[in-house]
Write a protein that holds these residues in place. Structure first.
Motif, PDB file in Angstrom:
ATOM      1  N   CYS A   5      -3.309   0.974  -3.299  1.00  0.00           N
ATOM      2  CA  CYS A   5      -3.529   1.102  -1.859  1.00  0.00           C
ATOM      3  C   CYS A   5      -4.383  -0.063  -1.363  1.00  0.00           C
ATOM      4  CB  CYS A   5      -4.203   2.435  -1.525  1.00  0.00           C
ATOM      5  SG  CYS A   5      -5.729   2.766  -2.420  1.00  0.00           S
ATOM      6  N   CYS A   6      -4.338  -0.258  -0.052  1.00  0.00           N
ATOM      7  CA  CYS A   6      -5.094  -1.346   0.553  1.00  0.00           C
ATOM      8  C   CYS A   6      -6.572  -0.962   0.686  1.00  0.00           C
ATOM      9  CB  CYS A   6      -4.512  -1.691   1.925  1.00  0.00           C
ATOM     10  SG  CYS A   6      -4.754  -0.397   3.159  1.00  0.00           S
TER      11      CYS A   6
ATOM     12  N   PRO B   3      -1.950  -4.832  -1.980  1.00  0.00           N
ATOM     13  CA  PRO B   3      -3.083  -3.911  -2.115  1.00  0.00           C
ATOM     14  C   PRO B   3      -3.973  -4.307  -3.285  1.00  0.00           C
ATOM     15  CG  PRO B   3      -1.085  -2.908  -2.954  1.00  0.00           C
ATOM     16  CD  PRO B   3      -0.669  -4.189  -2.296  1.00  0.00           C
TER      17      PRO B   3
ATOM     18  N   CYS C  89       0.841  -1.197   0.000  1.00  0.00           N
ATOM     19  CA  CYS C  89       0.000   0.000   0.000  1.00  0.00           C
ATOM     20  C   CYS C  89       0.880   1.253   0.000  1.00  0.00           C
ATOM     21  CB  CYS C  89      -0.913  -0.006   1.220  1.00  0.00           C
ATOM     22  SG  CYS C  89      -1.910   1.491   1.407  1.00  0.00           S
TER      23      CYS C  89
END
Length: 225
Positions: free
Chosen positions: A87-88, A63, A55
């Motif tokens: 991103c997560c 992610p 992330c």
């Protein structure tokens, strides 16, 4: 029904088992896990890069979301193109709350991707995003502390707002989209000779001149005199 002969035996095509329903199916590329979607194939190529396997905000592994950034004010005109980062799930919620005038959030697996969105991910990546948006980050001293994988939502929200909306750590001079590579049609090589490939170009750049060898006959003549 068509009849074919093989090794002295006659078979009806309808009685043979084929893995494809038509010639077109046989010629089609294997779909694999990406369903044959060229956008997903390109996306996977970007997600497979090591920097994108964490992330961009908290560093969590693998992610599954992407955030495509609108070029912020101050970016050079020739570099003002959207670039994306991965991103997560938890950080993606904070990205979504920023608003589409700042970023556009997509799922790596659930959403259908468009050409321009893929281009933004190819032009960006986590390293390029953080080089610009965290250029002035002094963890805990220049603003909210950077979250960790186990941080709560409040910590994530504060940092992500400071990073992308308020741009507390941003340096416009570090906003560097990756140059777009020109796609090359492999069919252009069909029927071309080696020199055809370099027609109109500086062939010396590809084929440096051969070294000049001494004339042995002349050297022998000089030695005998």
């Amino acid at each position: 029904t068509d009849i074919v002969e093989a090794k002295g035996e006659t078979h009806c095509l309808s009685s043979l088992e084929f893995p494809w329903e038509s010639v077109e199916d046989a010629m089609a590329p294997s779909k694999g896990s990406n369903g044959g979607d060229p956008m997903k194939v390109r996306l996977k190529a970007v997600t497979d890069i090591v920097e994108n396997q964490f992330c961009c905000d908290c560093g969590d592994k693998k992610p599954t979301w992407a955030s495509i950034m609108v070029p912020p004010p101050g970016v050079a005109e020739d570099k003002a193109v959207p670039i994306g980062a991965f991103c997560c799930f938890h950080c993606s919620g904070a990205h979504r709350r920023l608003g589409v005038h700042i970023c556009f959030v997509r799922s790596n697996t659930l959403d259908e991707w468009k050409e321009k969105e893929i281009e933004a991910m190819e032009a960006g990546g986590n390293t390029r995003i953080n080089a610009a948006f965290e250029a002035k980050l002094r963890n805990g001293k220049s603003g909210p502390e950077k979250p960790k994988p186990d941080s709560d939502l409040e910590v994530r929200d504060k940092f992500i707002k400071a990073k992308y909306r308020e741009r507390l750590f941003f340096d416009a001079s570090k906003y560097e989209p990756k140059p777009k590579a020109k796609a090359m049609d492999p069919n252009i090589f069909m029927g071309m000779s080696g020199m055809d490939l370099f027609a109109g170009s500086d062939a010396d750049a590809f084929f440096p001149p051969a070294p000049t060898l001494p004339n042995l006959a002349e050297e022998e003549g000089d030695g005998s005199g």
